[in-house]
Scaffold this motif. Structure first.
Motif, PDB file in Angstrom:
ATOM      1  N   ALA A  55       0.828  -1.205   0.000  1.00 29.62           N
ATOM      2  CA  ALA A  55       0.000   0.000   0.000  1.00 29.62           C
ATOM      3  C   ALA A  55       0.862   1.255   0.000  1.00 29.62           C
ATOM      4  CB  ALA A  55      -0.899   0.015   1.228  1.00 29.62           C
ATOM      5  N   VAL A  56       2.051   1.102   0.531  1.00 27.53           N
ATOM      6  CA  VAL A  56       2.914   2.267   0.750  1.00 27.53           C
ATOM      7  C   VAL A  56       4.171   2.121  -0.096  1.00 27.53           C
ATOM      8  CG1 VAL A  56       4.383   3.349   2.501  1.00 27.53           C
ATOM      9  CG2 VAL A  56       2.050   2.700   3.079  1.00 27.53           C
ATOM     10  N   LEU A  62      11.499   9.371   5.332  1.00 27.49           N
ATOM     11  CA  LEU A  62      11.144   8.835   4.027  1.00 27.49           C
ATOM     12  C   LEU A  62       9.860   9.510   3.594  1.00 27.49           C
ATOM     13  CD1 LEU A  62      11.498   4.964   4.552  1.00 27.49           C
ATOM     14  CD2 LEU A  62      13.236   6.592   3.839  1.00 27.49           C
ATOM     15  N   ARG A  63       9.795   9.876   2.340  1.00 30.77           N
ATOM     16  CA  ARG A  63       8.524  10.360   1.809  1.00 30.77           C
ATOM     17  C   ARG A  63       7.840   9.153   1.182  1.00 30.77           C
ATOM     18  NH1 ARG A  63       6.734  14.074  -2.564  1.00 30.77           N
ATOM     19  NH2 ARG A  63       8.884  14.540  -3.167  1.00 30.77           N
ATOM     20  N   LEU A  64       6.586   8.950   1.547  1.00 25.40           N
ATOM     21  CA  LEU A  64       5.860   7.748   1.142  1.00 25.40           C
ATOM     22  C   LEU A  64       4.625   8.108   0.336  1.00 25.40           C
ATOM     23  CD1 LEU A  64       5.904   5.901   4.601  1.00 25.40           C
ATOM     24  CD2 LEU A  64       7.638   5.839   2.807  1.00 25.40           C
ATOM     25  N   GLU A  65       4.340   7.276  -0.655  1.00 23.48           N
ATOM     26  CA  GLU A  65       3.125   7.489  -1.441  1.00 23.48           C
ATOM     27  C   GLU A  65       2.115   6.409  -1.110  1.00 23.48           C
ATOM     28  OE1 GLU A  65       2.305   8.941  -5.869  1.00 23.48           O
ATOM     29  OE2 GLU A  65       2.941   6.840  -5.773  1.00 23.48           O
ATOM     30  N   LEU A  66       0.860   6.833  -0.944  1.00 23.43           N
ATOM     31  CA  LEU A  66      -0.231   5.921  -0.566  1.00 23.43           C
ATOM     32  C   LEU A  66      -1.018   5.529  -1.817  1.00 23.43           C
ATOM     33  CD1 LEU A  66      -1.295   8.008   2.569  1.00 23.43           C
ATOM     34  CD2 LEU A  66       0.291   6.071   2.464  1.00 23.43           C
ATOM     35  N   PRO A  67      -1.919   4.535  -1.709  1.00 27.73           N
ATOM     36  CA  PRO A  67      -2.607   4.042  -2.909  1.00 27.73           C
ATOM     37  C   PRO A  67      -3.393   5.114  -3.660  1.00 27.73           C
ATOM     38  CG  PRO A  67      -2.963   2.554  -1.079  1.00 27.73           C
ATOM     39  CD  PRO A  67      -2.244   3.733  -0.522  1.00 27.73           C
ATOM     40  N   ASP A  68      -3.905   6.134  -2.955  1.00 29.23           N
ATOM     41  CA  ASP A  68      -4.663   7.181  -3.647  1.00 29.23           C
ATOM     42  C   ASP A  68      -3.782   8.372  -4.004  1.00 29.23           C
ATOM     43  OD1 ASP A  68      -4.200   8.040  -1.090  1.00 29.23           O
ATOM     44  OD2 ASP A  68      -6.258   8.574  -0.631  1.00 29.23           O
ATOM     45  N   SER A  69      -2.469   8.133  -4.022  1.00 29.36           N
ATOM     46  CA  SER A  69      -1.465   9.144  -4.399  1.00 29.36           C
ATOM     47  C   SER A  69      -1.243  10.229  -3.358  1.00 29.36           C
ATOM     48  CB  SER A  69      -1.794   9.839  -5.736  1.00 29.36           C
ATOM     49  OG  SER A  69      -1.936   8.901  -6.726  1.00 29.36           O
ATOM     50  N   GLU A  70      -1.902  10.144  -2.198  1.00 26.49           N
ATOM     51  CA  GLU A  70      -1.560  11.072  -1.122  1.00 26.49           C
ATOM     52  C   GLU A  70      -0.151  10.719  -0.652  1.00 26.49           C
ATOM     53  OE1 GLU A  70      -3.279  13.550  -0.496  1.00 26.49           O
ATOM     54  OE2 GLU A  70      -5.349  13.053  -1.018  1.00 26.49           O
ATOM     55  N   GLN A  71       0.505  11.674   0.005  1.00 27.23           N
ATOM     56  CA  GLN A  71       1.860  11.407   0.483  1.00 27.23           C
ATOM     57  C   GLN A  71       2.004  11.789   1.944  1.00 27.23           C
ATOM     58  OE1 GLN A  71       4.740  13.107  -2.211  1.00 27.23           O
ATOM     59  NE2 GLN A  71       3.678  12.277  -3.992  1.00 27.23           N
ATOM     60  N   GLN A  76      -2.228  10.185  10.127  1.00 24.26           N
ATOM     61  CA  GLN A  76      -3.220  10.814   9.250  1.00 24.26           C
ATOM     62  C   GLN A  76      -2.487  11.510   8.105  1.00 24.26           C
ATOM     63  OE1 GLN A  76      -5.102  13.439  12.278  1.00 24.26           O
ATOM     64  NE2 GLN A  76      -6.924  12.145  12.115  1.00 24.26           N
ATOM     65  N   VAL A  77      -3.217  11.790   7.022  1.00 26.62           N
ATOM     66  CA  VAL A  77      -2.670  12.675   5.985  1.00 26.62           C
ATOM     67  C   VAL A  77      -3.121  14.067   6.401  1.00 26.62           C
ATOM     68  CG1 VAL A  77      -2.566  13.217   3.525  1.00 26.62           C
ATOM     69  CG2 VAL A  77      -3.028  10.853   4.263  1.00 26.62           C
ATOM     70  N   GLY A  78      -2.173  14.913   6.853  1.00 25.70           N
ATOM     71  CA  GLY A  78      -2.523  16.200   7.438  1.00 25.70           C
ATOM     72  C   GLY A  78      -2.997  16.003   8.860  1.00 25.70           C
ATOM     73  N   SER A  90      -0.149  16.309  -0.962  1.00 30.90           N
ATOM     74  CA  SER A  90      -1.263  15.563  -1.515  1.00 30.90           C
ATOM     75  C   SER A  90      -1.391  15.903  -2.991  1.00 30.90           C
ATOM     76  CB  SER A  90      -2.538  15.880  -0.763  1.00 30.90           C
ATOM     77  OG  SER A  90      -3.078  17.058  -1.257  1.00 30.90           O
ATOM     78  N   ARG A  91      -2.113  15.032  -3.668  1.00 31.54           N
ATOM     79  CA  ARG A  91      -2.303  15.193  -5.101  1.00 31.54           C
ATOM     80  C   ARG A  91      -2.667  16.623  -5.471  1.00 31.54           C
ATOM     81  NH1 ARG A  91      -6.704  11.082  -6.203  1.00 31.54           N
ATOM     82  NH2 ARG A  91      -6.983  12.046  -4.193  1.00 31.54           N
TER      83      ARG A  91
END
Ligand code: SAH
Ligand code: SF4
Length: 357
Positions: free
Chosen positions: A68-69, A84-93, A112-114, A342-343
């Motif tokens: 997922a990550v 580390l900068r990570l990307e999530l399945p919906d392209s959030e980071q 959380q994202v934010g 985020s995207r």
């Protein structure tokens, strides 16, 4: 535990794994094989599980979100701490901070994202909340940290982006998996949940009656000063927070830590130190001072002699006080410096360029 209608493999329970294996027409022992990859090798990608039949690996890949990550890039400060900068399945980071020392490796996870709390001094909350993380995503942060360290992290602190107690059910699943003997088998004492003082969440965590370390971001000894740092809707009165801290100590059997970000001319006067010492002694808490890490806003770190004086007042009072040694600030990985991309977020080119250097 689903995202885009699929489940994250790393967030599955053992019985969910077994059911999935059987549903895909495989013998039950395949679930144990997958579990070994997940919990002992920290591998979330079925394609990297060579003892599974190739066609089954592909079926898993198609049926689950796995991984997922995704690690986008890393920044390391000269002191070894990094993120580390990570990307999530919906392209959030999001970001994951890694703090290695000769004695122990600590993974600092985002929840959380934010963040909806939007403390005025913290980069993570600048844009509010985008979404909660799922347990599978937090567990994959842990697994990535393990791979980076080359071993299971010794300590986990939920002190990255977000207010974990506002994402309680996914946080609880994550804690269950981190400590479960059939999963990552960590001691709860090695796990710290940090909160801005979200009361309903502190109560829920206390009700688990487990020995997780609770760190409460107090940052001020009086409500008036605290109101200058934490906006209204999600700020609770200090007296109520301290009452819950007492209850937490009784139910979980662990001393609570009060975190205090020291900010110049705001909460760093000797009077603040004296009041904080009185609170710490009355409620049997430790105090962890965090000299403020600047994030581009109006807040400043106090001068070294102010920090020393503040610390001395606490120590002389008999309170148990530690200073969080600054780590990772050269990589913007220190407390409060973690941001998310985020995207749709307008992150300036300059910011991206600094990160990617
Ligand atoms: N939301 C949780 C956990 C994440 S923040 C909480 O607020 O506790 C982890 C710690 O870093 C908190 O104590 C937070 O107040 C502190 N922090 C945030 N921004 C900071 C900054 N710029 N400098 C120093 N500490 C900061
Ligand atoms: Fe959220 Fe914690 Fe940052 Fe406050 S300090 S905005 S609660 S992450």
């Amino acid at each position: 535990m689903t995202l885009k209608s699929k489940t994250i493999l790393a967030g599955c329970s053992r019985s969910e794994l077994e059911a999935a294996v059987l549903a895909l027409g495989q013998p039950k022992f395949r679930a144990d094989q997958i579990a070994r990859w997940l919990y002992q090798n920290f591998t979330a990608d079925p394609m990297a599980m060579p003892n599974l039949p190739r066609a089954f690996r592909e079926q898993l890949k198609n049926s689950f979100i796995a991984p997922a990550v995704r690690k986008l890039n890393a920044a390391t400060a000269p002191d070894g701490a990094g993120k580390l900068r990570l990307e999530l399945p919906d392209s959030e980071q999001i970001e994951l901070a890694l703090i290695p020392t000769p004695q122990r490796n600590t993974a600092c996870l985002s929840t959380q994202v934010g963040c909806p709390v939007r403390c005025r001094f913290c980069a993570s909350g600048a844009h509010g909340l985008i979404r909660n993380l799922q347990a599978g995503e937090m567990l994959e942060e842990f697994m990535l940290a393990a791979r980076e360290f080359g071993a299971k992290p010794d300590n986990v602190v939920f002190m990255g982006i977000g207010e974990g107690l506002l994402n309680f059910s996914e946080l609880k699943t994550t804690l269950d998996r981190l400590t479960g003997p059939e999963y990552f088998a960590m001691s709860p004492r090695r796990i710290t949940v940090s909160t801005s003082g979200y009361l309903p969440g502190i109560r829920q965590l206390a009700a688990l009656k487990q020995e997780f370390t609770l760190a409460i971001s107090l940052h001020a000894p009086d409500d008036e000063t605290r109101a200058r740092l934490i906006p209204d809707p999600l700020r609770f009165p200090i007296a109520d927070i301290l009452h819950e801290a007492d209850r937490y100590r009784e139910l979980a059997g662990r001393m609570v830590t009060l975190e205090y970000a020291l900010i110049a001319d705001l909460n760093d006067a000797p009077e603040h130190a004296r009041k904080l010492a009185a609170i710490a002694l009355a409620h049997h808490t430790k105090v962890n001072l965090i000299p403020y890490n600047e994030t581009g806003g109006p807040f400043r770190r106090p001068a070294p002699r102010v920090i020393e004086n503040f610390t001395r007042i606490l120590k002389n009072s008999g309170a148990a006080v530690t200073i969080r040694r600054e780590r990772g600030s050269a990589a913007a990985a220190a407390c409060g410096q973690l941001t998310f991309f985020s995207r749709e977020k307008k992150v300036s080119k300059e910011k991206r360029a600094t990160w990617e250097e």
